[in-house]
Motif scaffolding. Sequence first.
Motif, PDB file in Angstrom:
ATOM      1  N   GLY A   1       0.759  -1.288  -0.006  1.00 35.97           N
ATOM      2  CA  GLY A   1       0.128  -0.418   0.186  1.00 35.97           C
ATOM      3  C   GLY A   1       0.768   1.352   0.106  1.00 35.97           C
ATOM      4  O   GLY A   1       2.049   1.255  -0.760  1.00 35.97           O
ATOM      5  N   ARG A   2       0.640   2.234   1.029  1.00 37.39           N
ATOM      6  CA  ARG A   2       1.000   3.378   0.591  1.00 37.39           C
ATOM      7  C   ARG A   2       2.643   3.592   0.881  1.00 37.39           C
ATOM      8  O   ARG A   2       3.533   4.253   0.647  1.00 37.39           O
ATOM      9  CB  ARG A   2       0.029   4.394   1.557  1.00 37.39           C
ATOM     10  CG  ARG A   2      -0.719   4.626   0.854  1.00 37.39           C
ATOM     11  CD  ARG A   2      -1.523   5.769   2.029  1.00 37.39           C
ATOM     12  NE  ARG A   2      -1.708   5.347   3.501  1.00 37.39           N
ATOM     13  CZ  ARG A   2      -3.093   6.496   4.243  1.00 37.39           C
ATOM     14  NH1 ARG A   2      -3.387   7.249   3.688  1.00 37.39           N
ATOM     15  NH2 ARG A   2      -2.905   5.694   5.673  1.00 37.39           N
ATOM     16  N   GLN A   3       3.063   2.476   2.209  1.00 34.86           N
ATOM     17  CA  GLN A   3       3.769   2.745   2.323  1.00 34.86           C
ATOM     18  C   GLN A   3       5.086   1.915   1.580  1.00 34.86           C
ATOM     19  O   GLN A   3       6.321   2.369   2.063  1.00 34.86           O
ATOM     20  CB  GLN A   3       4.272   2.226   3.586  1.00 34.86           C
ATOM     21  CG  GLN A   3       3.551   2.437   5.032  1.00 34.86           C
ATOM     22  CD  GLN A   3       2.265   2.533   5.095  1.00 34.86           C
ATOM     23  OE1 GLN A   3       1.368   1.356   4.205  1.00 34.86           O
ATOM     24  NE2 GLN A   3       1.398   3.567   5.891  1.00 34.86           N
TER      25      GLN A   3
ATOM     26  N   GLY B   1      -1.133  -1.021   7.552  1.00 34.48           N
ATOM     27  CA  GLY B   1      -0.711  -2.544   6.807  1.00 34.48           C
ATOM     28  C   GLY B   1      -1.936  -3.060   7.561  1.00 34.48           C
ATOM     29  O   GLY B   1      -1.571  -4.576   7.390  1.00 34.48           O
TER      30      GLY B   1
HETATM   31 MG   LIG Z   1       0.340   0.681   4.504  1.00 37.42          MG
END
Ligand SMILES: [Mg+2]
Length: 135
Positions: free
Chosen positions: A38-40, A88
């Motif tokens: 995802g975003r990380q 997460g």
């Molecule tokens: Mg994430």
Amino acid sequence: MLKKIEAIIREDKVNDVKEALAEIGIVGLNMFEIRGHGRQGGIKLTGRSGTYQVDMLPKIQVNIVLSERNLEETIEVILKAAYTGEPGDGLIFVSPIEKVIRVRTGERSEKAMSYPGDIDDKKKGTRVDDPVQGS
Ligand SMILES: [Mg+2]
Ligand SMILES: Nc1ncnc2c1ncn2[C@@H]1O[C@H](COP(=O)(O)OP(=O)(O)OP(=O)(O)O)[C@@H](O)[C@H]1O
């Protein structure tokens, strides 16, 4: 109207989510192992050879096709059971389903997606179709 929930959750939350879904009367579902980020963009791990990036993390995708009237309650239950509060925790995607046809009976759409003991039955407080109670 039929909808599909694709819930991407942590591997160690699978049993909690499965049990919570069963409790509210969700009967038909499938799940599989996926990898993604995802975003990380994954996580940084430190090993003997230094720090490295793991960019594809394992998760479980739970798929449920259901009537729209049961959608919000099902989402609420997944949110509660899959939550840790840490990055997460996952995502829930919802999309429309055009048709469902049960192979054995030829039943279609809403009819094919109503089960004995499902959310609707529980709300009515009657489980007349329940094969255990009904026999
Ligand atoms: Mg994430
Ligand atoms: N845009 C996307 N499309 C499809 N799958 C995605 C997308 N974003 C994330 N995923 C999948 O969802 C999983 C979980 O994502 P994750 O929970 O890290 O989301 P996030 O948006 O980064 O939120 P958070 O900040 O809470 O971590 C990823 O490992 C990946 O499999």
